[in-house]
Design an enzyme around this catalytic site. Structure first.
Site, mmCIF file in Angstrom:
data_model
loop_
_atom_site.group_PDB
_atom_site.id
_atom_site.type_symbol
_atom_site.label_atom_id
_atom_site.label_comp_id
_atom_site.label_asym_id
_atom_site.label_seq_id
_atom_site.Cartn_x
_atom_site.Cartn_y
_atom_site.Cartn_z
ATOM 1 N N ALA A 121 -45.617 -44.238 40.197
ATOM 2 C CA ALA A 121 -44.922 -45.452 40.099
ATOM 3 C C ALA A 121 -45.684 -46.547 40.837
ATOM 4 O O ALA A 121 -46.005 -46.615 41.968
ATOM 5 C CB ALA A 121 -43.516 -45.202 41.075
ATOM 6 N N CYS A 122 -45.686 -47.858 40.050
ATOM 7 C CA CYS A 122 -46.534 -48.748 40.506
ATOM 8 C C CYS A 122 -45.437 -50.127 40.239
ATOM 9 O O CYS A 122 -44.727 -50.052 39.545
ATOM 10 C CB CYS A 122 -47.694 -49.006 39.467
ATOM 11 N N THR A 123 -45.983 -51.210 40.615
ATOM 12 C CA THR A 123 -45.134 -52.314 40.616
ATOM 13 C C THR A 123 -46.231 -53.750 40.538
ATOM 14 O O THR A 123 -47.302 -53.683 40.914
ATOM 15 C CB THR A 123 -44.440 -52.838 41.957
#
Length: 362
Positions: free
Chosen positions: A36-38
């Site tokens: 999960a990245c942003t």
């Protein structure tokens, strides 16, 4: 192939879309939490444009920083039918396992980031069209384009077929989507859904996370906009919640002409949407911690890097690098296991000449 540009307002059916997205995403998000990245774009005073991203992964992604000059001969690493090109722009990139480009900025101010998207489905590669390894997708953009519009114009023509490979050390294929931003503040997100390329192109597309697909993320975010960020924001580390928080805060932070304060604000937002290091969740054993963060200053051509396991933020000044095809060298900054080597301030002088890595392919 589909190119989607943002309309001026949501359609009358937006509420049903939001509800559908909420229901669908509740199942999809659990499957994608392992990676999960942003990413977000901040546009401030005096034409400042900042792109920030977090890298969340369940194990050490073996990241190092690299300097690539112009004039490099590249291959798509897809066998005899590989697309081939010569880099037009020099770049500074963050590698993954030293077999892929995960993040970076080129000398023209274009930034490319790849994030996990479990829903990705790439076309079948039959060798009749040129192929490009997924590992080199971001680098292809950095090597060839100065602006988002240039990239969209070429990618719309689909000059290659994306070819994916297994994640190093794992028995599954890599599934990514690509975000692009430039010094004007323009933005595009490129995804492959059901084997077809979909390009979302608009300055309004400031934020990108993981599942669900970007179109569903927009619907989910519209729901939180109706509530208002000063009333309540979702606080979990799910992709949809991080999208909502980043969308609110990136437009809530002050627009100051002071570039130091601007960088501080950008870091504060990307830290807010990071996943605490070492966190464990009983029913989600593979949830990913944030391992590092980057903040790219498009106007000043500064590329900031922060490892969660070291005490300092450091940066690379692209304006002080030699990207010349004649005299520029491939250089590497060794970040060490889990990015634990400590650097501070401008790190240009710490790079060492090195042989370029080879992109993972077939």
């Amino acid at each position: 192939m589909t190119v989607k540009r943002r309309s001026s307002s949501f359609s009358p059916s937006s509420l049903s879309s939001i509800c559908a997205a909420l229901l669908v995403s509740s199942g999809l998000l659990a499957a994608s939490l392992a990676e999960a990245c942003t990413r977000f774009i901040y546009r401030g005073a005096d034409d400042q444009v900042i792109t920030a991203r977090s890298m969340d992964w369940k194990s050490d992604v073996a990241t190092n920083l690299w300097v690539f000059p112009r004039g490099m001969k590249r291959s798509g690493e897809a066998g005899p039918s590989s697309i081939r090109w010569t880099s037009k722009y020099g770049s500074v990139i963050a590698s993954g396992y030293d077999i892929s480009t995960t993040d970076g900025m080129n000398e023209a101010g274009l930034v490319a980031n790849v994030l996990w998207l479990v829903e990705s489905s790439y076309p079948t590669f039959d060798g009749k069209r040129s192929g490009l390894s997924l590992a080199a997708w971001a680098q292809y953009a950095l090597d060839n384009f100065a602006t988002v519009q240039e990239a969209v114009d070429i990618l719309t023509k689909e000059p290659f077929t994306i070819v994916t490979s297994q994640v190093p050390g794992e028995d599954r294929l890599a599934t990514l989507h690509l975000s692009l931003s430039d010094a004007s503040g323009d933005s595009a997100i490129v995804e492959y859904i059901d084997g077809k390329q979909v390009i979302h192109h608009s300055r309004d597309y400031q934020v990108m996370t993981n599942s669900p697909t970007f179109e569903q993320q927009l619907a989910l975010n519209q729901y939180w906009r109706q509530i208002g960020g000063t009333v309540m924001l979702p606080g979990t580390n799910r992709a949809a919640d991080r999208f909502a928080r980043a969308s609110f805060y990136v437009n809530a932070i002050p627009k100051t002409p002071d570039p130091v304060q601007t960088i501080a604000s950008a870091f504060s937002v990307i830290r807010n949407v990071s996943v605490p290091f070492g966190i464990t969740t009983p029913d989600q054993p593979n949830i990913s911690s944030t391992r590092w963060r980057t903040v790219a200053d498009h106007k000043r051509k500064l590329y900031f890097f922060e490892s969660v396991l070291t005490p300092n933020v450091f940066w690379v000044d692209l304006a002080r690098l030699d990207f010349s095809a004649k005299s520029g060298k491939v250089m590497k900054l060794d970040l060490g296991p889990n990015q634990t080597h400590v650097y501070a301030g401008m790190a240009n002088a710490q790079f060492k000449e090195a042989a370029p890595f080879r992109f993972l392919g077939i």
